[in-house]
Write a protein that holds these residues in place. Structure first.
Motif, PDB file in Angstrom:
ATOM      1  N   THR A  67      50.375  -7.644  38.746  1.00 42.17           N
ATOM      2  CA  THR A  67      48.624  -8.288  38.864  1.00 42.17           C
ATOM      3  C   THR A  67      47.761  -8.637  38.025  1.00 42.17           C
ATOM      4  O   THR A  67      48.234  -9.526  37.086  1.00 42.17           O
ATOM      5  CB  THR A  67      48.027  -7.389  39.012  1.00 42.17           C
ATOM      6  N   ILE A  68      46.931  -9.312  38.975  1.00 37.38           N
ATOM      7  CA  ILE A  68      45.503 -10.215  38.157  1.00 37.38           C
ATOM      8  C   ILE A  68      45.138 -10.039  36.744  1.00 37.38           C
ATOM      9  O   ILE A  68      45.470 -10.014  35.512  1.00 37.38           O
ATOM     10  CB  ILE A  68      44.783 -11.032  39.349  1.00 37.38           C
ATOM     11  N   ARG A  69      44.862  -8.450  36.882  1.00 38.85           N
ATOM     12  CA  ARG A  69      44.404  -7.493  35.634  1.00 38.85           C
ATOM     13  C   ARG A  69      45.782  -7.605  35.102  1.00 38.85           C
ATOM     14  O   ARG A  69      45.157  -7.710  33.343  1.00 38.85           O
ATOM     15  CB  ARG A  69      43.984  -5.979  36.270  1.00 38.85           C
ATOM     16  N   ASP A  70      47.159  -7.330  35.229  1.00 33.09           N
ATOM     17  CA  ASP A  70      47.577  -7.612  34.192  1.00 33.09           C
ATOM     18  C   ASP A  70      47.586  -8.524  33.384  1.00 33.09           C
ATOM     19  O   ASP A  70      48.066  -8.993  31.810  1.00 33.09           O
ATOM     20  CB  ASP A  70      49.094  -6.516  34.668  1.00 33.09           C
ATOM     21  N   ASN A  71      48.217  -9.773  34.092  1.00 37.35           N
ATOM     22  CA  ASN A  71      48.218 -10.994  33.769  1.00 37.35           C
ATOM     23  C   ASN A  71      47.275 -11.074  32.347  1.00 37.35           C
ATOM     24  O   ASN A  71      47.448 -12.193  31.595  1.00 37.35           O
ATOM     25  CB  ASN A  71      48.138 -11.476  34.692  1.00 37.35           C
ATOM     26  N   LEU A  72      45.340 -11.046  32.750  1.00 34.10           N
ATOM     27  CA  LEU A  72      44.833 -11.251  32.088  1.00 34.10           C
ATOM     28  C   LEU A  72      45.075 -10.463  30.840  1.00 34.10           C
ATOM     29  O   LEU A  72      44.192 -10.657  29.766  1.00 34.10           O
ATOM     30  CB  LEU A  72      43.161 -10.970  32.502  1.00 34.10           C
ATOM     31  N   LEU A  73      44.854  -9.189  30.724  1.00 34.71           N
ATOM     32  CA  LEU A  73      45.016  -8.316  29.432  1.00 34.71           C
ATOM     33  C   LEU A  73      46.407  -9.056  28.614  1.00 34.71           C
ATOM     34  O   LEU A  73      46.057  -8.204  27.258  1.00 34.71           O
ATOM     35  CB  LEU A  73      45.291  -6.510  30.486  1.00 34.71           C
ATOM     36  N   VAL A  74      47.002  -9.468  29.181  1.00 36.12           N
ATOM     37  CA  VAL A  74      47.894  -9.825  28.623  1.00 36.12           C
ATOM     38  C   VAL A  74      46.955 -10.207  27.275  1.00 36.12           C
ATOM     39  O   VAL A  74      47.632  -9.935  25.922  1.00 36.12           O
ATOM     40  CB  VAL A  74      48.444 -10.832  29.097  1.00 36.12           C
ATOM     41  N   GLY A  75      46.251 -11.418  27.436  1.00 33.60           N
ATOM     42  CA  GLY A  75      45.532 -11.503  26.399  1.00 33.60           C
ATOM     43  C   GLY A  75      44.318 -10.729  24.872  1.00 33.60           C
ATOM     44  O   GLY A  75      45.144 -10.302  24.240  1.00 33.60           O
ATOM     45  N   ARG A  76      44.446  -9.299  25.694  1.00 34.01           N
ATOM     46  CA  ARG A  76      43.980  -8.406  24.786  1.00 34.01           C
ATOM     47  C   ARG A  76      44.355  -7.066  25.795  1.00 34.01           C
ATOM     48  O   ARG A  76      43.480  -6.743  26.589  1.00 34.01           O
ATOM     49  CB  ARG A  76      43.102  -8.619  24.164  1.00 34.01           C
ATOM     50  N   PRO A  77      45.376  -5.859  25.519  1.00 32.12           N
ATOM     51  CA  PRO A  77      45.711  -5.251  26.016  1.00 32.12           C
ATOM     52  C   PRO A  77      44.289  -4.113  26.464  1.00 32.12           C
ATOM     53  O   PRO A  77      44.714  -3.287  26.941  1.00 32.12           O
ATOM     54  CB  PRO A  77      46.849  -4.549  25.521  1.00 32.12           C
ATOM     55  N   ASP A  78      43.532  -4.021  25.118  1.00 28.56           N
ATOM     56  CA  ASP A  78      42.839  -2.715  25.568  1.00 28.56           C
ATOM     57  C   ASP A  78      41.351  -3.565  25.983  1.00 28.56           C
ATOM     58  O   ASP A  78      40.586  -2.617  25.239  1.00 28.56           O
ATOM     59  CB  ASP A  78      42.660  -1.786  23.847  1.00 28.56           C
ATOM     60  N   SER A  79      41.380  -4.225  26.897  1.00 33.29           N
ATOM     61  CA  SER A  79      39.770  -4.213  26.828  1.00 33.29           C
ATOM     62  C   SER A  79      39.728  -3.586  27.891  1.00 33.29           C
ATOM     63  O   SER A  79      40.331  -3.918  28.842  1.00 33.29           O
ATOM     64  CB  SER A  79      40.106  -6.249  27.526  1.00 33.29           C
ATOM     65  N   SER A  80      38.288  -3.357  28.300  1.00 35.25           N
ATOM     66  CA  SER A  80      37.741  -2.439  29.242  1.00 35.25           C
ATOM     67  C   SER A  80      37.397  -3.391  30.667  1.00 35.25           C
ATOM     68  O   SER A  80      37.759  -4.485  30.522  1.00 35.25           O
ATOM     69  CB  SER A  80      36.385  -1.979  29.288  1.00 35.25           C
TER      70      SER A  80
END
Ligand SMILES: Nc1ncnc2c1ncn2[C@@H]1O[C@H](COP(=O)(O)OP(=O)(O)OP(=O)(O)O)[C@@H](O)[C@H]1O
Ligand SMILES: [Mg+2]
Length: 584
Positions: free
Chosen positions: A433-446
Motif C-alpha cells: 500500500t501507499i502507506r507501507d511504501n511511505l513507512l519504509v522511510g521510518r516505520p514508527d511514523s504516525s
C-alpha cells in the motif's frame, strides 16, 4: 570427494536441532538392528523345525514360544521406532527448511549491489527454492533411510561373519561390487550433471528477465524469439541430460542382476557348505534374508546417490550464494553515528568497478552541513558512481570518503545508510500500500507525520483521490501510479526518513516540465537543512547550488557557483549553451 563434504555440510545445518538428531540416530540404529534380527529369527525357526524329529515335543514348544516372543517384541519395537522417526524427522525437516530459507533470504538481501548487479533475481529465487527443497529431501532420507543403511553396512554386515564367515564374505563381496560400480558411474556423470544444472539456472534467469520485461517483449513482438531462446536452452539441457540417464539406467540393470546373482550364489555356496556340514539350513535361510535386505538397502542408497548427484550442483550453487561475503565488510569496532552533522568529504577518491577499468580519478570535494552540491557532466562521467561510493555500496580503491570526519569504513553500515537518504530517477516502490511504501522511510511514523510529509511533497492530494487513499496498492514497482506521483511518494518517503545527507540522482528528469515545477517545490522542502547532492542533466535545476562540480571521464574538471562557471566560459558554459540552443 566433494560429494561427501557437501553431504556433511547439509547435515551440519541441523546443528540447532542436534538433540533431535541424536534421538533420531538412536532410533535409526535400533531400526537397523531390528531389521537384521528378522532373518536371524527366521533362520532359527527353520533350524528348530528341521530338528523336531530329534527333540522332545515340550522342548520344541518352549523354544518356539521363546522365538515367537522375541519376534513379537522385535516387531512392536520396530513399529514404535518407525513412528518416532517419521514424526520427529518430518517436523525437524520442515522447520529447518524454513529456517534455511529465511537465512538465505536475509543473507542475499544484505549482499552488496555489486553482487546483485551480476546475478539475476530469478536465479537467486530458483537457487533458494531448489536448494532448500533438496536440503529437506536429504534430511528426511538421511534419518529415514540412509542412516539405517549405513549402520547395516558398517556394523551389522561384519556381524554376519560371526554367524557364518563364508556366507558373510560373500555378502561383503556383493557390497564391494556395488560400491565400486556406483563410484565409477558417479565419476563419469558428475561433470555432465553440473553442466545440466548450470543450464537450468540460465533458463530460470532468462525466464525472469523476459517476465520482468514483458512490456518490451510484447510491444517489440519478441514472443517467438523468446520462446526460441527457451527452446534452444531446453535442447541443450536434454543433450547433456540423456547420456547421464543412460549411465544410471545401466546401474539399475546391474543392480537387479546382481541381486539375482547373489541369491543364486548364496544358494549354491550354502548347499555346498550344508553338504559339508559347515552351514545349517537356518543359516542359509537367514543369509538369503540378509541378501534381500542388503540389496534393498543398496538399491535405495544407489537411487539416493544418483538423485543427490543430480542435485549436487544446485546444492553447491545454494551454498555458493550463502558463502558470498560482502565486499564492503563492516569493521569489528565500527562506530555507530547516531545522527551525523552532515559534513561530507571526498579525499582523492579513485575507483573502478570489479569488471571495468578505472572510473573515478582523484575526486575531491567537501560539503558542509546544509550545503547543496551539484554534480553535472556528460553521461557516463561517474556522477552516479561517486554517489554510490558515498552510500558505501562499494569501497574506493584509492583515497577515502569521510562523513563528519570519520572514514566510511569505520562507520557501521546500518548507521551510515540511516544518515543518507536517496531519491532516484526511478522511484522504486514495493507492491504494497501507499502507506507501507511511505513507512519504509521510518516505520514508527504516525499517520499525522505521514500526512505532513505527503503535504510537503505535494503528494497528499493525489493520494486521497486514490480509491482507497493511503491504503491503495501501488502495483509492482508502483505501476498503477504516474511517474510524477511515484516521484512525489519517493520524496515523501525521504522526508519521513529525515536524513542529514541527501542524494538526488536525476530525481526529476523523468518528469515533464509542469510536473517538475510542482515537484521542485517538494524538492526544496526536502533539501532544506540537509547536505544535498543533486545530479541533474537539466542545468536549470542546479542554479541555486552552493557549488557545481563538472564531471568529465571520472574527473572533476570545473567547479564553482552557477554564475562563476558561466563567466569562466569553460565546459559548463558550453553545456548550458547546448541545452539552451540545442546546438554545440
Ligand atoms: N555496475 C557497473 N559495473 C561496471 N561499470 C559500471 C557499472 N556502473 C556504471 N559503470 C560504468 O561507470 C561509468 C560511470 O557511470 P555512472 O553511472 O557513474 O555515470 P553517470 O555520470 O551517472 O552517467 P549518467 O549521467 O548517464 O547517469 C560508465 O562508463 C559506466 O559504464
Ligand atoms: Mg547516473
Amino acid at each position: 570427494m566433494d560429494f561427501f563434504r557437501l553431504y556433511w555440510r547439509v547435515l551440519a545445518l541441523l546443528k540447532n536441532d542436534r538433540w533431535v538428531a541424536v534421538g533420531l540416530s538412536a532410533a535409526a540404529v535400533s531400526l537397523a538392528g531390528l531389521q537384521f534380527l528378522e532373518p536371524v529369527l527366521f533362520g532359527k525357526v527353520v533350524d528348530l523345525l528341521s530338528k523336531t524329529d530329534r527333540l522332545p515335543v515340550d522342548v520344541v514348544w518352549t523354544e518356539a514360544f521363546v522365538l515367537l516372543g522375541v519376534w513379537a517384541a522385535v516387531g512392536v519395537s520396530g513399529i514404535v521406532a518407525n513412528v518416532a522417526v517419521a514424526l520427529l524427522a518430518d517436523r525437524m525437516a520442515h522447520r529447518n527448511r524454513l529456517t534455511s530459507m529465511s537465512h538465505y533470504f536475509q543473507h542475499v538481501l544484505a549482499l552488496p549491489l555489486e553482487f546483485h548487479g551480476d546475478v539475476q533475481s530469478g536465479r537467486l529465487m530458483k537457487v533458494m527454492l531448489r536448494g532448500t527443497d533438496n536440503l529437506f529431501g536429504i534430511w528426511l532420507s538421511f534419518f529415514r533411510e540412509h542412516l539405517i543403511t549405513l549402520v547395516s553396512m558398517v556394523v551389522l554386515l561384519p556381524l554376519t561373519l560371526t554367524m557364518n564367515w563364508r556366507l558373510g564374505l560373500l555378502l561383503i563381496a556383493l557390497v564391494i561390487v556395488f560400491a565400486v560400480l556406483t563410484t565409477l558411474v558417479i565419476r563419469r556423470t558428475q561433470a555432465a550433471q553440473a553442466q545440466v544444472e548450470g543450464l537450468h539456472t540460465e533458463l530460470a534467469g532468462n525466464v525472469q528477465d523476459a517476465l520482468s520485461n514483458v512490456v518490451v517483449v510484447q510491444s517489440f513482438t519478441r514472443l517467438n524469439s523468446e520462446a526460441k531462446m527457451f527452446g534452444d536452452i531446453m535442447r541443450r539441457v536434454l543433450d547433456q541430460q540423456f547420456p547421464v540417464l543412460n549411465w544410471w539406467a545401466l546401474v539399475n540393470v546391474m543392480t537387479r542382476a546382481s541381486s539375482t546373482v547373489t541369491v543364486i550364489l548364496i544358494f549354491l555356496l550354502g548347499t555346498w557348505l550344508h553338504l559339508n556340514g559347515q552351514a545349517t539350513v537356518g543359516e542359509i535361510v537367514s543369509f538369503m534374508g540378509f541378501a534381500g535386505l542388503l540389496i534393498g538397502r543398496l538399491e535405495g542408497a544407489v537411487a539416493f546417490i544418483s538423485h543427490m548427484l543430480f542435485q549436487a550442483p544446485s546444492m553447491a550453487e545454494f551454498f555458493q550464494v550463502l558463502d558470498t561475503v560482502s565486499t564492503v565488510p563492516e569493521k569489528p569496532g565500527a562506530q555507530d553515528l547516531a545522527r551525523a552533522e552532515g559534513t561530507v568529504e571526498f579525499d582523492q577518491v579513485g575507483f573502478g568497478y570489479p569488471r571495468s577499468g578505472k572510473i573515478l580519478h582523484g575526486v575531491s570535494f567537501r560539503a558542509l552541513p546544509g550545503q547543496t552540491l551539484a554534480l553535472v557532466g556528460s553521461t557516463g562521467a561517474g556522477k552516479t558512481t561517486s554517489m554510490q561510493l558515498l552510500q558505501r555500496l562499494y569501497d574506493p580503491q584509492e583515497g577515502r570518503i569521510l562523513l563528519d570526519g570519520v572514514d566510511l569504513r569505520d562507520i557501521t553500515l546500518e548507521s551510515l545508510r540511516r544518515n543518507i537518504g536517496v531519491v532516484f530517477q526511478e522511484s522504486m516502490l514495493f507492491n504494497r500500500t501507499i502507506r507501507d511504501n511511505l513507512l519504509v522511510g521510518r516505520p514508527d511514523s504516525s499517520q499525522e507525520e505521514v500526512e505532513r510529509a505527503c503535504r510537503m511533497a505535494e503528494a497528499h492530494d493525489f493520494i486521497t483521490r486514490q480509491p482507497k487513499g493511503y491504503d491503495t496498492l501501488v502495483g509492482e514497482r508502483g505501476a498503477s501510479l504516474s511517474g510524477g506521483q511515484r516521484q512525489r511518494l519517493a520524496i515523501a518517503r525521504a522526508l519521513l526518513k529525515d536524513p542529514p545527507v541527501l542524494i538526488l540522482d536525476e530525481a526529476t528528469s523523468a518528469l515533464d516540465a509542469a510536473t517538475e515545477a510542482k515537484v521542485s517545490k517538494a524538492m526544496k522542502a526536502l533539501m532544506a537543512g540537509r547536505t544535498t547532492f543533486i545530479i541533474a542533466h537539466r542545468l536549470s535545476t542546479v542554479r541555486e547550488a552552493d557549488e557545481i562540480m563538472v564531471f568529465d571521464q571520472g574527473r572533476i574538471v570545473e567547479r564553482g557557483s552557477f554564475q562563476a562557471l558561466l563567466a569562466e566560459q569553460g565546459r559548463f558554459a558550453e553545456l548550458v549553451k547546448t541545452q539552451l540552443t540545442g546546438v554545440s
